[in-house]
Design an enzyme around this catalytic site. Structure first.
Site, PDB file in Angstrom:
ATOM      1  N   GLU A  51      -3.778   2.499  -7.206  1.00 30.24           N
ATOM      2  CA  GLU A  51      -4.150   3.606  -6.333  1.00 30.24           C
ATOM      3  C   GLU A  51      -3.231   4.796  -6.589  1.00 30.24           C
ATOM      4  OE1 GLU A  51      -3.667   2.268  -2.256  1.00 30.24           O
ATOM      5  OE2 GLU A  51      -1.521   2.043  -2.583  1.00 30.24           O
ATOM      6  N   HIS A 103       0.851  -1.197   0.000  1.00 33.50           N
ATOM      7  CA  HIS A 103       0.000   0.000   0.000  1.00 33.50           C
ATOM      8  C   HIS A 103       0.884   1.242   0.000  1.00 33.50           C
ATOM      9  CE1 HIS A 103      -2.822   3.056   1.434  1.00 33.50           C
ATOM     10  NE2 HIS A 103      -3.774   2.272   0.954  1.00 33.50           N
TER      11      HIS A 103
END
Length: 253
Positions: free
Chosen positions: A165, A93
């Protein structure tokens, strides 16, 4: 293709709020052949969440170490992840990359620890605003995926979910345009097609970056978007359930 809707709760919640959130998410109505759901609570609450959600809702961890069991204070191993009954694992992430200096090599090493287990890995990739504005988007994404694509077999890659993302859209309220999202997902799929065309067609590529109920229908309807990795909106059961509802409707049409 079945849509995958995932909620990343990050470092939020307590026993009371998580119980309420699980109760709310348990009320979501959807066809499991069309939509799959997963949530990623903070590690200390994982067992609570598993016990409070229906079995059809997957539960995952936000991070593991690439070390095996042993003298690594504060870390969680891949074996422990399986032992407590997790279904998914977030890897790479952007917050792990930026705040904890995780490298592409670290991401690959963590993925390699679980790729032959029952855990579904969700590998996150994405560019900064500077990367996009300077024309380095494709180079950055290709680099982030290179170790994975070069070292895993097609069978192993088929187990992976890729979450795109854009770093500049996470938690900022700024959403990439529909054209930007589709073009980027299409580019990611083209990288996979160089390895195997069937793999590229079937692998799930989901979008994360200020995805919420009000924009879910438009984003999830894009041809190369197979689901979403939702942050803040997943902490509100009503909004998360509405995103699930939108995904279910799209797969019904």
């Amino acid at each position: 293709m079945q849509k995958l809707i995932m909620g990343n709760w990050k470092m939020n919640g307590n026993s009371t709020s998580i119980k309420e959130l699980c109760s709310g998410i348990s009320q979501a109505q959807y066809d499991t052949s069309r939509v799959a759901i997963a949530v990623f609570p903070s590690s200390v609450y994982v067992k609570e969440v598993i016990s409070q959600l229906p079995e059809k809702v997957g539960v995952g961890l936000q991070n593991i170490t690439f070390y095996d069991d042993g003298a690594y204070t504060g870390e969680i191993s891949a074996r422990m992840l399986e032992d407590i009954g997790c279904d998914y694992l977030l890897i790479g992430h952007s917050e792990r990359r930026s705040l904890f200096a995780e490298s592409d090599e670290d991401v690959f090493k963590k993925l390699n620890k679980i790729i032959d287990t029952t855990i579904t890995p969700v590998v996150c990739i994405g560019e900064s605003l500077d990367d996009r504005q300077s024309g380095k988007l494709k180079q950055v994404l290709a680099t982030q995926l290179s170790l994975i694509l070069e070292n895993l077999s097609v069978e192993q890659l088929a187990k992976v979910v890729i979450a795109y993302e854009p770093v500049w859209a996470i938690g900022t309220g700024v959403v990439a345009s529909l054209d930007q999202i589709q073009e980027t997902h299409q580019f990611i799929r083209s990288l996979l097609a160089k390895v195997d065309e069937r793999l590229a067609k079937n692998i799930k590529i989901v979008y994360g970056g200020s995805l919420k109920a009000e924009n879910a229908k438009d984003i999830l309807s894009l041809p190369d978007v197979d689901g979403g990795l939702i942050g803040g909106a997943s902490l509100k059961a009503a909004e998360f359930n509405e995103i699930i509802n939108q995904a279910n409707k799209i797969c019904t049409e």
